[in-house]
Motif scaffolding. Structure first.
Motif, PDB file in Angstrom:
ATOM      1  N   ALA A  60       5.739  32.468  71.732  1.00 16.17           N
ATOM      2  CA  ALA A  60       6.571  31.717  70.795  1.00 16.17           C
ATOM      3  C   ALA A  60       5.738  31.267  69.602  1.00 16.17           C
ATOM      4  O   ALA A  60       4.509  31.413  69.588  1.00 16.17           O
ATOM      5  N   SER A  61       6.406  30.695  68.608  1.00 18.76           N
ATOM      6  CA  SER A  61       5.716  30.274  67.381  1.00 18.76           C
ATOM      7  C   SER A  61       5.106  28.889  67.581  1.00 18.76           C
ATOM      8  O   SER A  61       5.737  27.874  67.282  1.00 18.76           O
ATOM      9  N   ILE A  62       3.906  28.842  68.126  1.00 21.52           N
ATOM     10  CA  ILE A  62       3.203  27.568  68.287  1.00 21.52           C
ATOM     11  C   ILE A  62       2.025  27.520  67.321  1.00 21.52           C
ATOM     12  O   ILE A  62       1.402  28.541  67.050  1.00 21.52           O
ATOM     13  N   PRO A  63       1.719  26.330  66.748  1.00 20.26           N
ATOM     14  CA  PRO A  63       2.497  25.093  66.871  1.00 20.26           C
ATOM     15  C   PRO A  63       3.815  25.202  66.106  1.00 20.26           C
ATOM     16  O   PRO A  63       3.944  26.018  65.192  1.00 20.26           O
ATOM     17  N   PHE A  64       4.774  24.360  66.469  1.00 16.22           N
ATOM     18  CA  PHE A  64       6.073  24.374  65.794  1.00 16.22           C
ATOM     19  C   PHE A  64       5.973  23.546  64.514  1.00 16.22           C
ATOM     20  O   PHE A  64       5.760  22.339  64.562  1.00 16.22           O
ATOM     21  N   ASP A  65       6.077  24.218  63.393  1.00 17.48           N
ATOM     22  CA  ASP A  65       6.005  23.539  62.091  1.00 17.48           C
ATOM     23  C   ASP A  65       7.371  22.915  61.810  1.00 17.48           C
ATOM     24  O   ASP A  65       8.245  23.518  61.186  1.00 17.48           O
ATOM     25  N   ARG A  66       7.548  21.695  62.273  1.00 15.69           N
ATOM     26  CA  ARG A  66       8.860  21.052  62.224  1.00 15.69           C
ATOM     27  C   ARG A  66       9.423  20.968  60.805  1.00 15.69           C
ATOM     28  O   ARG A  66      10.596  21.263  60.561  1.00 15.69           O
ATOM     29  N   HIS A  67       8.589  20.551  59.860  1.00 14.65           N
ATOM     30  CA  HIS A  67       9.074  20.346  58.497  1.00 14.65           C
ATOM     31  C   HIS A  67       9.523  21.658  57.855  1.00 14.65           C
ATOM     32  O   HIS A  67      10.584  21.726  57.229  1.00 14.65           O
ATOM     33  N   ALA A  68       8.713  22.706  58.028  1.00 18.07           N
ATOM     34  CA  ALA A  68       9.066  23.994  57.421  1.00 18.07           C
ATOM     35  C   ALA A  68      10.250  24.634  58.136  1.00 18.07           C
ATOM     36  O   ALA A  68      11.088  25.285  57.506  1.00 18.07           O
ATOM     37  N   MET A  69      10.317  24.468  59.457  1.00 15.40           N
ATOM     38  CA  MET A  69      11.397  25.092  60.224  1.00 15.40           C
ATOM     39  C   MET A  69      12.751  24.456  59.900  1.00 15.40           C
ATOM     40  O   MET A  69      13.785  25.111  59.961  1.00 15.40           O
ATOM     41  N   LEU A  70      12.732  23.166  59.576  1.00 16.86           N
ATOM     42  CA  LEU A  70      13.996  22.462  59.322  1.00 16.86           C
ATOM     43  C   LEU A  70      14.361  22.395  57.840  1.00 16.86           C
ATOM     44  O   LEU A  70      15.449  21.954  57.505  1.00 16.86           O
ATOM     45  N   ASP A  71      13.447  22.831  57.006  1.00 18.30           N
ATOM     46  CA  ASP A  71      13.697  22.791  55.559  1.00 18.30           C
ATOM     47  C   ASP A  71      13.455  24.178  54.978  1.00 18.30           C
ATOM     48  O   ASP A  71      12.313  24.627  54.853  1.00 18.30           O
ATOM     49  N   GLU A  72      14.530  24.873  54.648  1.00 18.75           N
ATOM     50  CA  GLU A  72      14.429  26.254  54.177  1.00 18.75           C
ATOM     51  C   GLU A  72      13.642  26.363  52.869  1.00 18.75           C
ATOM     52  O   GLU A  72      13.173  27.442  52.515  1.00 18.75           O
ATOM     53  N   LYS A  73      13.491  25.261  52.154  1.00 19.45           N
ATOM     54  CA  LYS A  73      12.794  25.292  50.867  1.00 19.45           C
ATOM     55  C   LYS A  73      11.269  25.226  51.039  1.00 19.45           C
ATOM     56  O   LYS A  73      10.529  25.434  50.085  1.00 19.45           O
ATOM     57  N   ARG A  74      10.821  24.905  52.246  1.00 14.65           N
ATOM     58  CA  ARG A  74       9.381  24.784  52.491  1.00 14.65           C
ATOM     59  C   ARG A  74       8.861  26.024  53.188  1.00 14.65           C
ATOM     60  O   ARG A  74       9.508  26.583  54.086  1.00 14.65           O
ATOM     61  N   ASP A  75       7.693  26.473  52.755  1.00 16.68           N
ATOM     62  CA  ASP A  75       7.070  27.638  53.382  1.00 16.68           C
ATOM     63  C   ASP A  75       6.234  27.210  54.573  1.00 16.68           C
ATOM     64  O   ASP A  75       5.666  26.117  54.604  1.00 16.68           O
ATOM     65  N   LEU A  76       6.135  28.114  55.545  1.00 20.78           N
ATOM     66  CA  LEU A  76       5.252  27.875  56.685  1.00 20.78           C
ATOM     67  C   LEU A  76       3.808  27.845  56.211  1.00 20.78           C
ATOM     68  O   LEU A  76       3.405  28.646  55.362  1.00 20.78           O
TER      69      LEU A  76
END
Length: 253
Positions: free
Chosen positions: A158-174
């Motif tokens: 799975a995608s660890i660590p989970f980048d909460r901010h980028a995953m929940l905000d489409e405007k932010r890049d991983l």
């Protein structure tokens, strides 16, 4: 520091039958791996096979080859048989190199052996920075997270660590620098290999299909650091083989 390299070379392969003997620029694949491993500074490089054809071919370029059973369920079980056959001391550092990596980086073999030698952990491995965002979501690219002391915390598809901010905000890049991909090269203390195969199978390794999770589940440490040389992909298919051949032909042109 002394260490031994063991290269498992199984003949059977669903996607590329007879893989260790596949011709690459006039040499079988397993010979390329062996020659690269010999450049690492190992005191001995042993090829462990389960097939007479591989044994006979390897015997043309080295005497350091052993025949192992065909019924092993994992590469670690085959490694344990080699440790027993060679009667290795329990403190001997053994680096397990995959037999399908003809573009192996010798520096990485030495690096993982040193990493284990300088620690009290029973096992060590390497990682590389993820540069392609698709790898974060690719289950075939195993991700790993570690602590400040170079101890692996967890391995996952799975995608660890989970980048909460980028995953929940489409405007932010991983932030790619947060992600590491595991490199499948391991160093063990010989005595721990037998301990490992005696450990009960963990539910985590069954869920993720990742054998190394058994070590963490039972409370042992795995040292990990970023590989000094970005490794090339191994050979799983005929297409992979063609890419390696083309790479070496261009390199030697």
């Amino acid at each position: 520091m002394e260490f031994v390299v063991v290269i498992p070379a199984r003949y059977a392969s669903t996607r590329l039958p007879g893989k260790p003997l596949a011709d690459i620029c006039g040499k079988p694949m397993i010979q390329h791996v062996y020659e690269k491993a010999c450049l690492s500074g190992a005191s001995q490089v042993i090829i462990a096979t389960d097939h007479q054809k591989v044994f006979d071919e390897v015997s043309t370029f080295t005497n350091d080859v052993v025949m192992t059973r065909e019924d092993h369920q994992s590469g670690t079980e085959r490694l344990a048989e080699v440790v027993a056959l060679l009667n290795l001391d329990s403190n001997t550092i053994v680096v397990n190199v995959q037999g399908d990596e003809p573009l192996l980086a010798p520096d990485n073999v030495l690096q993982v052996a040193k990493l284990l030698n300088e620690s009290s952990a029973p096992m060590a491995t390497l990682s590389v920075a993820i540069e392609d965002k698709d790898d974060i979501f690719n289950p075939n690219a195993v991700k790993v997270v570690s602590d400040i002391n170079k101890n692996a915390l967890y391995f996952s598809r799975a995608s660890i660590p989970f980048d909460r901010h980028a995953m929940l905000d489409e405007k932010r890049d991983l932030e790619l620098s947060s992600f590491q991909r595991h490199v499948g090269i391991y160093a063990y203390r010989a005595g721990f290999i037998n301990q490992y195969i005696a450990l009960s199978v963990s539910p985590l390794e069954l869920l993720e299909s990742l054998e190394q999770l058994r070590v963490l589940y039972h409370g042992y440490s795995i040292k990990i650091e970023q590989a000094k040389v970005a490794p090339h992909a191994g050979v799983d298919t005929a297409e992979d083989l063609a890419k390696v051949i083309a790479f070496l032909q261009n390199k030697n042109a």
